[in-house]
Design an enzyme around this catalytic site. Sequence first.
Site, PDB file in Angstrom:
ATOM      1  N   LYS A 103       0.830  -1.219   0.000  1.00 55.83           N
ATOM      2  CA  LYS A 103       0.000   0.000   0.000  1.00 55.83           C
ATOM      3  C   LYS A 103       0.856   1.258   0.000  1.00 55.83           C
ATOM      4  CE  LYS A 103      -2.113  -1.000   3.903  1.00 55.83           C
ATOM      5  NZ  LYS A 103      -1.595  -2.365   4.088  1.00 55.83           N
ATOM      6  N   ASN A 126      -2.976   6.555   5.704  1.00 56.09           N
ATOM      7  CA  ASN A 126      -2.164   5.628   6.490  1.00 56.09           C
ATOM      8  C   ASN A 126      -0.665   5.807   6.263  1.00 56.09           C
ATOM      9  OD1 ASN A 126      -2.566   3.485   8.360  1.00 56.09           O
ATOM     10  ND2 ASN A 126      -1.870   2.041   6.821  1.00 56.09           N
ATOM     11  N   HIS A 173      -3.253  -9.318  10.483  1.00 60.59           N
ATOM     12  CA  HIS A 173      -3.987  -8.720  11.609  1.00 60.59           C
ATOM     13  C   HIS A 173      -4.910  -9.705  12.320  1.00 60.59           C
ATOM     14  CE1 HIS A 173      -2.439  -4.872  10.394  1.00 60.59           C
ATOM     15  NE2 HIS A 173      -3.013  -4.947   9.214  1.00 60.59           N
TER      16      HIS A 173
HETATM   17  P1  ADP Z   1       2.001  -1.694   3.296  1.00 56.33           P
HETATM   18  O1  ADP Z   1       1.833  -0.216   3.367  1.00 56.33           O
HETATM   19  O2  ADP Z   1       0.828  -2.384   2.670  1.00 56.33           O
HETATM   20  O3  ADP Z   1       2.446  -2.322   4.572  1.00 56.33           O
HETATM   21  P2  ADP Z   1       4.606  -1.318   2.054  1.00 56.33           P
HETATM   22  O4  ADP Z   1       4.719  -0.711   0.714  1.00 56.33           O
HETATM   23  O5  ADP Z   1       4.935  -0.473   3.222  1.00 56.33           O
HETATM   24  O6  ADP Z   1       3.157  -1.947   2.216  1.00 56.33           O
HETATM   25  O7  ADP Z   1       5.496  -2.626   2.096  1.00 56.33           O
HETATM   26  C1  ADP Z   1       5.476  -3.420   3.282  1.00 56.33           C
HETATM   27  C2  ADP Z   1       6.270  -4.669   3.096  1.00 56.33           C
HETATM   28  O8  ADP Z   1       5.633  -5.513   2.159  1.00 56.33           O
HETATM   29  C3  ADP Z   1       7.655  -4.380   2.576  1.00 56.33           C
HETATM   30  O9  ADP Z   1       8.533  -4.895   3.523  1.00 56.33           O
HETATM   31  C4  ADP Z   1       7.779  -5.049   1.227  1.00 56.33           C
HETATM   32  O10 ADP Z   1       8.922  -5.847   1.144  1.00 56.33           O
HETATM   33  C5  ADP Z   1       6.512  -5.898   1.105  1.00 56.33           C
HETATM   34  N1  ADP Z   1       5.777  -5.589  -0.134  1.00 56.33           N
HETATM   35  C6  ADP Z   1       5.727  -4.422  -0.794  1.00 56.33           C
HETATM   36  N2  ADP Z   1       4.954  -4.521  -1.877  1.00 56.33           N
HETATM   37  C7  ADP Z   1       4.469  -5.786  -1.895  1.00 56.33           C
HETATM   38  C8  ADP Z   1       3.603  -6.497  -2.772  1.00 56.33           C
HETATM   39  N3  ADP Z   1       3.066  -5.927  -3.844  1.00 56.33           N
HETATM   40  N4  ADP Z   1       3.341  -7.787  -2.462  1.00 56.33           N
HETATM   41  C9  ADP Z   1       3.863  -8.363  -1.381  1.00 56.33           C
HETATM   42  N5  ADP Z   1       4.705  -7.751  -0.526  1.00 56.33           N
HETATM   43  C10 ADP Z   1       4.996  -6.468  -0.775  1.00 56.33           C
END
Ligand code: ADP
Length: 436
Positions: A103, A126, A173
């Site tokens: 996200k 968020n 969650h």
């Molecule tokens: P969120 O805001 O949904 O938590 P982030 O962009 O902050 O997502 O990424 C959180 C974690 O998820 C990171 O550590 C990254 O490695 C992993 N991640 C990012 N994009 C994806 C995706 N499209 N699918 C699976 N994992 C992801």
Amino acid sequence: MTPRELVPRESEIAVIGLAKSGRAVAMLLRKHGYNVYASDVASSPDTGRCAEELRAQGIAVDVGRHDLAFARENGITIASEVEVALNFLEEPRIVAITGTNGKTTTTALIAHLLRGLDLEAVEAGNIGTPLSEIAGREQAPKWISLEMSSFQLHDTPSLKPLVGVLTNLSPDHLDRYSSVEEYYADKRRLFANADGDSVWVVNHDDRAVMRMARDVAGHKYSFSVSEDAEACLDARTNELVVLGAPLLQRRDLPLLGQHNVGNALAASVAVMAADRSHQTQKARKGIAAALRTFRSLPHRLELVGEFGGVQWINDSKATNVSSAAVAIDGMERPTVLLLGGRHKGEAYTALSDVVRRKAKRVIAYGEAAPIIATDLRPVVDVVRLGSDFDEVIQAARAAARPGDAVLLSPACSSYDMFSNYEERGERFRALAAKEA
Ligand code: ADP
């Protein structure tokens, strides 16, 4: 501006929680003449400072407990901070992003691409800047890339984005929801106000996403890293192809991991779908140029450095099993993997396959250590430690050889040992560099 009447002016609005978004929404409501009462259960220096600031604005502040369940049962309207802010924004052009992972990255990408088209755009929700803060500005920007968590979606019934993006779905969650279905039901609220004019961006590679979006009204654009879609990766040419034409070479996207190709495809097609004028040749060039200059966000597969031939990688934001799986899968070196923190209810056996292939050793620490050790011992050498992070780093250093990587991708929340994932990632960074 005359905002839609939230509640009668004379009634009192209780703002629960004095963190960033609580503070911002209390100020916004006060500015518009509402009677605001703000409270927080915790009395930390931060909430104390916030309380003082709010009192100076004529807001009553207390440290006390509010029972949300009681409020729900007694018919008291509960609205998220985002819901309130939506009431005060005039014709905002909102691209809303939700999903289990990716996200924040996708939200930041979308705002960055919009700015690459010389549009006034911010990221909010968020991701960090509360929407209420944006709504309180004299001149709110026209475009808002809005990250929505499942918890925010739960109480934001008015959300009707110009474009809605669903990145992916997997269990998360489970410490706060009683079932995966209940968690997915909140994610589904992204589509609550769908109609024939709606525009959605959905992950073709994710069956749960496609199932959820199947009967939703509106136009759907899908993205895929493995198959043909409106936005996809061409395996032959290694190009990101969007709306029928190549946009960018994979190697020109400065982000690690296939999941980030997915995030970039989702963001590109969302921006193009938001307005016809974003699909011209000139606009496509602007979007491609912006993709080239996007840098990965801190704590998300962030390369801290290479010390003594060992790469140290901070993925502290991987707070669930599916995000850790993606990170581990992307590793190109034998990996010492740090897993642990507060258990959120998912089984670590889901990591067995990637761990077997990529990890030479797992260091399990924090509250979740016993469960991680039990789940992964059949496939990897697991060292089980307690809650001393210095000790965790020492064990990692001792296990790593030149040519290896040390990856912090904990698959758990940080709350047993740190105040948040940022603090955990910063400690990792500092300790990694310290004795190097
Ligand atoms: P969120 O805001 O949904 O938590 P982030 O962009 O902050 O997502 O990424 C959180 C974690 O998820 C990171 O550590 C990254 O490695 C992993 N991640 C990012 N994009 C994806 C995706 N499209 N699918 C699976 N994992 C992801």
